[in-house]
Design a protein around this motif. Structure first.
Motif, PDB file in Angstrom:
ATOM      1  N   PHE A 111       0.865  -1.180   0.000  1.00  0.00           N
ATOM      2  CA  PHE A 111       0.000   0.000   0.000  1.00  0.00           C
ATOM      3  C   PHE A 111       0.900   1.228   0.000  1.00  0.00           C
ATOM      4  N   GLU A 112       0.588   2.145  -0.911  1.00  0.00           N
ATOM      5  CA  GLU A 112       1.406   3.346  -1.003  1.00  0.00           C
ATOM      6  C   GLU A 112       0.734   4.502  -0.299  1.00  0.00           C
ATOM      7  N   LEU A 113       1.444   5.101   0.581  1.00  0.00           N
ATOM      8  CA  LEU A 113       0.922   6.292   1.262  1.00  0.00           C
ATOM      9  C   LEU A 113       1.969   7.385   1.062  1.00  0.00           C
ATOM     10  N   GLY A 114       1.670   8.313   0.122  1.00  0.00           N
ATOM     11  CA  GLY A 114       2.654   9.338  -0.203  1.00  0.00           C
ATOM     12  C   GLY A 114       3.908   8.659  -0.712  1.00  0.00           C
ATOM     13  N   SER A 115       5.013   8.916  -0.055  1.00  0.00           N
ATOM     14  CA  SER A 115       6.269   8.346  -0.526  1.00  0.00           C
ATOM     15  C   SER A 115       6.569   7.028   0.168  1.00  0.00           C
ATOM     16  N   ARG A 116       5.675   6.627   1.117  1.00  0.00           N
ATOM     17  CA  ARG A 116       5.963   5.409   1.871  1.00  0.00           C
ATOM     18  C   ARG A 116       5.228   4.233   1.274  1.00  0.00           C
ATOM     19  N   VAL A 117       5.833   3.088   1.411  1.00  0.00           N
ATOM     20  CA  VAL A 117       5.161   1.870   0.963  1.00  0.00           C
ATOM     21  C   VAL A 117       4.976   0.958   2.166  1.00  0.00           C
ATOM     22  N   GLN A 118       3.717   0.614   2.483  1.00  0.00           N
ATOM     23  CA  GLN A 118       3.423  -0.299   3.593  1.00  0.00           C
ATOM     24  C   GLN A 118       3.073  -1.646   2.986  1.00  0.00           C
ATOM     25  N   LEU A 119       3.674  -2.677   3.457  1.00  0.00           N
ATOM     26  CA  LEU A 119       3.402  -3.994   2.911  1.00  0.00           C
ATOM     27  C   LEU A 119       2.265  -4.665   3.653  1.00  0.00           C
ATOM     28  N   CYS A 120       1.628  -5.625   2.956  1.00  0.00           N
ATOM     29  CA  CYS A 120       0.713  -6.538   3.636  1.00  0.00           C
ATOM     30  C   CYS A 120       1.561  -7.709   4.104  1.00  0.00           C
ATOM     31  N   TRP A 121       1.120  -8.346   5.215  1.00  0.00           N
ATOM     32  CA  TRP A 121       1.953  -9.456   5.701  1.00  0.00           C
ATOM     33  C   TRP A 121       2.099 -10.526   4.626  1.00  0.00           C
ATOM     34  N   TYR A 122       1.056 -10.631   3.753  1.00  0.00           N
ATOM     35  CA  TYR A 122       1.099 -11.621   2.676  1.00  0.00           C
ATOM     36  C   TYR A 122       1.540 -10.887   1.422  1.00  0.00           C
ATOM     37  N   HIS A 123       2.828 -11.004   1.159  1.00  0.00           N
ATOM     38  CA  HIS A 123       3.426 -10.130   0.149  1.00  0.00           C
ATOM     39  C   HIS A 123       2.849 -10.349  -1.232  1.00  0.00           C
ATOM     40  N   ALA A 124       2.352 -11.565  -1.509  1.00  0.00           N
ATOM     41  CA  ALA A 124       1.788 -11.845  -2.822  1.00  0.00           C
ATOM     42  C   ALA A 124       0.479 -11.102  -3.018  1.00  0.00           C
TER      43      ALA A 124
END
Lengths: 443, 615
Positions: free
Chosen positions: B347-360
């Motif tokens: 998930f992209e929030l501005g310049s940050r990227v937050q991952l889901c625990w399930y990367h796929a």
């Protein structure tokens, strides 16, 4: 008083009171001594003293008391000789060289000296009755007493020594000495003695002054000339204010009287302070040992506390004779001698202690009565002396048991265990009875 | 000068006599005060003077579990006392010492020395304390041979289950400096034993009872005179706990068998707040503290694991918090449960990227699926839609950051996290915080007991009961104390929200990340979670369970410290516990096939553990 004259020769009220006190004393000694290891020896000695005491009582009652006046010089010489003898051949018991060991018993001459001094003083005051209002008579009376107390103080026995003074004052007062002279003696001696005593006690037990600011300041005075001067100035100001007060109360008295009073009190104060500052510590301790023989102050406090617990736990009717726990389990110190009143308090309750007070009251009343109707001034003065001795001893001893008076080695007359004291007391009371029986004349 | 007249002298005599009579009055007044007014005070002082008590420790109140099983009991022990007497000669003492020594495990010489001392001082001495019953039998024979040897029965605390609910029970200990200052006016003695932790400490006053003893008369030197009488000791009050011993035992066993052998299980009855299990491992055995010699304990008693993870340990809730954020999202009607969102695995929030625990990536997810799969991206997006304020409001409603008031010392209250708490710290709130809090990360902290109470509320439809572990205290002199359920608060959600929330939690267990917990014949709802930790992560499983058609009867929180992923480490522990709880006696059932989510290739990180990448 007139009614007294028509009574019989024997004062049954006095005899009854004495019998009552001796009986209560004997019961309490039996009770107090029974748990002690040397109980049988104490009881034996007491029974023997009782027997000798009855003889002494009869001797006193049957023997014309005026012979003591006639043979006053011999009596005085005998007294001094006895006091010197005890210092030479006496037995030292617990730091006091006060007993002479004779076959079968030991004898305490200072007890006898107590009464002999009264007899000698009565003679002196009677002989000097015409010039009793002069200061020389007062000084002379002190002079008569001085050798005796000097010898007693060498034993050393401070309490007995100190007990002479109130008796002498009482006798001087009743002999008609000038009130001004007495006031000077009492004011000076009282201030000096009380200050010195208090300072010594405060030096040894600073805790005493703990709660009281006044006592704390009083103690500070002994160390600082400034404060002493302040106190002296205060005394004079107070005297002047009293003078003004008396004027306002329309009881005008010369200013000189008040200023003289202030001078006497200040002098007592200053001399006590001077003595106090020169006293070395070891001397102070020795002085303290006089004050509280065989005890250190803490132990004395413990003793008084245990005495109060004993008396207080007795309640109204007591725990029963031979059933006092404080006494029988050894919490109460000196229980058959100086603290026997506590044994009475614990085992017989207020009934017992009140009875003892009542019997003393009757006894004093009867001795005073005998003095009032005595056939001569000598008999009158002897009665005053004997009554004062008993009254003072009883008050100090009971007051000590009740925590009102500092612990002093003063026995309770007719009750405490002590053969010499009992025998001499009974003899003195016999003398009073004799004075009473010879009352049919006036001086 | 003429001599003073008779009348003048007589009046002076009168003055003098009045002085003496006044003196007598003063003495009489003082006598009245001492003997009549203060008689009671001085009588008590005299009584204290003459009596001495040879103390006999009272049996401590027993502690039972909810079905009446003993958790803490008393063991009869005997103390050996020697009473010297005047009549008895000291000739027999060497024989006494010789015969007693083997039973007391003491050197005869030393014993003899003590005996001589007792005779010399004429006072009673305690030759031995806490003798076991075995020694007592022989010793009572000796007692008939040697008068003066006396056995008195005393009690010693015993814990029949050994290391069991140790953190809750606490332990006993000798009086220390601080307790002595606090207790010295309450009838304790320097050598008394007192509760030093846990229930033993909290209910010390109820449990202690009243010591009895033998009253002896002593004299001023402390020498014994006679026995005045016996005062029987009064036992302490018994306490019944809500703890279920069998479950507690199971909980501790499964925790000990867990991957890291450390963690906590809290189980409650969601219907009333009864604490059924309060387990924290590592633990200790309270009876170590009762050993005569501290050296005998297997570990240094100063280093026992006294930290109670169940109530003192606060951890990030991880994905278990999605129950709260989910309720916030659903209940306000901002998002339809059917609304689907696409999870590409990040998930992209501005310049940050937050991952889901399930990367796929979970692909298209609705609410039910997102909870079941613990999809982080769904909660990032929905959390942003709902907003940080709303989520914080729900945190408050679900009592996060507030102590559960279980009544054990040292309870942590955790930490709520939202714009409000940030503002209180005079710091700003960012969207990045909102997405963090949506999946239970950031500064959120909860304790296992808080999560158990929260699950209880989910299970019963919103009521937060104050958790309690005492059911009943039976007093000797007054009616028993009985605990009634106490409500701390209530969460009111729409019925549709409850239904959806619960079915999503039940899906988690049936087919989602909590699949290992699934048990046929039981309705179990729950949520796994992974609490981020600088070291190894902590694994959560929180849930409720009940028989089908009945209200859930069990709410629980399982925390495996340093266990790693919630779905891996916490679920087997929770499964073993729940199955044991509902199937007495424990029947091993076949582990059902692992559900879909678990068949995926093992993720690098557990659900909810989200690395923050900064471009």
């Amino acid at each position: 008083m007139r009614s007294e004259i028509h009574k019989g020769r024997i004062d049954w009220a006095l005899a009854g009171a004495v019998l009552g006190l001796v009986t209560i004393g004997t019961i309490s000694i039996l009770s107090a001594a029974s748990p002690l290891p040397n109980a049988s020896s104490i009881v034996q000695r007491h029974v023997m003293a009782l027997l000798v005491g009855v003889l002494a009582f009869s001797f006193g009652a049957g023997f014309n008391y005026q012979i003591f006046q006639d043979q006053s010089k011999t009596l005085y010489a005998l007294t001094l000789a006895m006091m010197v003898a005890v210092l030479i051949v006496g037995v030292n018991i617990r730091g006091h060289k006060a007993w002479i060991r004779l076959p079968y018993f030991t004898f305490q001459p200072s007890e006898l000296a107590r009464i002999c001094t009264v007899l000698v003083l009565a003679n002196y005051l009677d002989r000097n009755s015409t010039r009793i209002e002069s200061p020389n008579a007062v000084l002379g009376a002190f002079g008569v007493m001085l050798p005796v107390i000097a010898l007693i103080i060498l034993e050393p026995d401070f309490s007995s020594t100190a007990a002479f003074f109130p008796v002498l004052i009482a006798m001087l007062f009743c002999a008609g000495a000038s009130l001004a002279h007495l006031a000077i003696v009492v004011g000076f001696g009282g201030t000096a003695a009380v200050s010195l005593l208090l300072w010594t006690l405060l030096a040894v037990r600073p805790g005493l002054a703990g709660g009281s600011r006044i006592l704390g300041f009083f103690y500070a005075v002994s160390r600082s000339s400034m404060k002493l001067a302040l106190i002296v100035a205060g005394v004079f100001v107070l005297a002047y204010l009293l003078y003004r007060l008396f004027i306002m109360l329309r009881m005008q008295m010369p200013l000189g009287v008040f200023m003289a009073g202030a001078i006497v009190v200040s002098a007592g104060f200053v001399s006590a302070s001077a003595v106090n500052r020169r006293i070395k510590d070891y001397q102070r301790n020795r002085f303290l040992a006089f004050l509280a023989p065989e005890t250190d102050p803490q132990e004395a406090a413990y003793n008084v506390n245990q005495a109060l617990v004993a008396i207080g736990s007795g309640g109204v009717v007591g725990k029963g004779v031979f059933a006092g726990t404080q006494s029988r389990l050894g919490f109460l110190p000196e229980r058959h001698t100086d603290f026997i009143y506590s044994v009475i308090g614990e085992e017989m309750g207020f009934v017992g202690t009140g009875l003892v007070l009542g019997l003393y009251l009757i006894m004093l009343w009867r001795i005073f009565a005998a003095g009032r109707i005595a056939r001569d001034r000598y008999g009158y003065l002897v009665c005053v002396g004997i009554a004062s001795t008993f009254g003072f001893y009883a008050f100090v001893n009971i007051g000590m048991n009740l925590g009102l008076v500092p612990v002093a080695g003063i026995p309770l007359p007719l009750i405490s265990y002590g053969g010499s004291s009992l025998v001499v007391s009974l003899w003195a009371l016999g003398v009073v009875l004799n004075i009473y029986s010879k009352r049919y004349a006036f001086f | 000068m003429a001599a003073p007249s008779r009348d003048a002298l007589q009046s002076r005599l009168s003055v003098l006599s009045v002085f003496f009579y006044l003196g007598i009055c003063v003495l009489a007044a003082r006598l009245l005060q001492v003997q009549v007014v203060k008689n009671v005070y001085y009588s008590a002082a005299a009584e204290r003077n003459r009596t001495q008590l040879i103390r006999q420790t009272a049996p401590r109140g027993r502690i039972f579990d909810r079905s009446g099983g003993e958790i803490a009991a008393n063991q009869a022990v005997f103390s050996l006392i020697y009473l010297p007497s005047k009549e008895r000669d000291s000739q027999s003492l060497p024989a006494v010492a010789r015969d007693l020594a083997p039973y007391l495990k003491e050197d005869p010489e030393k014993l003899l020395e003590n005996l001589y001392k007792a005779v010399r001082e004429q006072s009673a001495i305690r030759l031995a304390e806490k003798l076991p019953s075995k020694a007592m039998f022989k010793l009572s024979e000796l007692r008939t041979i040697y008068p003066g040897v006396l056995l008195i029965r005393e009690s010693r605390r015993s814990y029949p289950n050994g290391a069991f609910a140790a953190h809750l029970m606490g332990h006993m200990g000798k009086m220390d400096e601080a307790s002595w200052r606090r207790l010295k006016n309450q009838g304790y003695r320097v050598d008394s034993w007192v509760g030093r932790a846990g229930i033993e400490k909290i209910f010390e006053q109820d449990l202690r009872g009243q010591d009895g003893g033998m009253r002896m008369e002593v004299d001023a030197r402390g020498r014994l005179r006679r026995t005045l009488g016996d005062i029987p000791p009064k036992p302490g009050s018994n306490i019944t706990l809500t703890i279920d011993s069998r479950l507690q035992k199971v909980a501790e066993d499964v925790l000990r068998k867990s991957t890291s052998k450390a963690g906590a299980i809290v189980a409650l009855d969601p219907r009333n707040g009864d604490v059924l299990v309060l387990a924290s491992i590592p633990d200790f055995d309270p009876s170590w503290f009762l050993l005569p010699d501290e050296e005998d304990a297997p570990i240094n008693l100063k280093n026992i694991p006294a930290f109670n993870l169940a109530i003192q340990g606060s951890f990030p809730p991880g994905s278990t918090f999605k129950i709260v954020s989910g309720a916030a999202i659903l209940n306000e009607g901002k998002i339809s449960p059917e609304e689907r969102t696409f999870c590409p695995g990040y998930f992209e929030l501005g310049s940050r990227v937050q991952l889901c625990w399930y990367h796929a990536g979970h692909k298209w997810q609705n609410f039910l699926q997102a909870v079941t799969n613990s999809c982080d991206v769904y909660f990032y997006k929905m959390g942003l839609k709902a907003g940080g304020d709303l989520i914080e409001r729900y945190e408050k409603m679900f009592r996060i950051g507030q102590p559960t008031l279980i009544g054990l010392p040292g309870e942590s209250k955790g930490h709520a996290f939202g714009p409000g708490t940030r503002a209180a710290q005079k710091r700003s709130w960012y969207d990045g915080d909102t997405i963090n809090v949506s999946i239970g990360q950031g500064e959120l902290l909860v304790t296992p007991i808080q999560m158990a109470v929260l699950m209880g509320a989910v299970a019963n439809g919103g009521t937060f009961y104050r958790p309690h572990f005492v059911q009943k205290i039976q007093y000797a002199d007054r009616p028993p104390f009985e605990r009634v359920p106490e409500e701390l608060g209530r969460v009111t959600l729409k019925d549709s929200t409850w239904t959806l929330l619960k079915s999503s939690l039940e899906d988690v267990v049936r087919v989602g990340t909590g699949g290992k917990v699934n048990t046929p014949g039981l309705v179990i709802g729950g949520k796994t979670g992974t609490a981020q930790n600088p070291g190894k992560d902590h694994a959560w499983f929180v849930g409720y369970a009940g028989k089908p058609g009945e209200a859930p009867s069990l709410a629980l929180a399982v925390l495996v410290q340093f266990g790693g992923h919630g779905s891996d480490a916490a679920t087997p522990v929770a499964r073993d516990f729940i199955r044991a709880a509902f199937a007495p006696p424990v029947v091993e059932t076949a582990v059902p096939a692992a559900p879909v989510a678990e068949q995926q290739p093992l993720p690098m990180r557990g659900p909810g553990a989200v690395p923050v990448l900064i471009h």
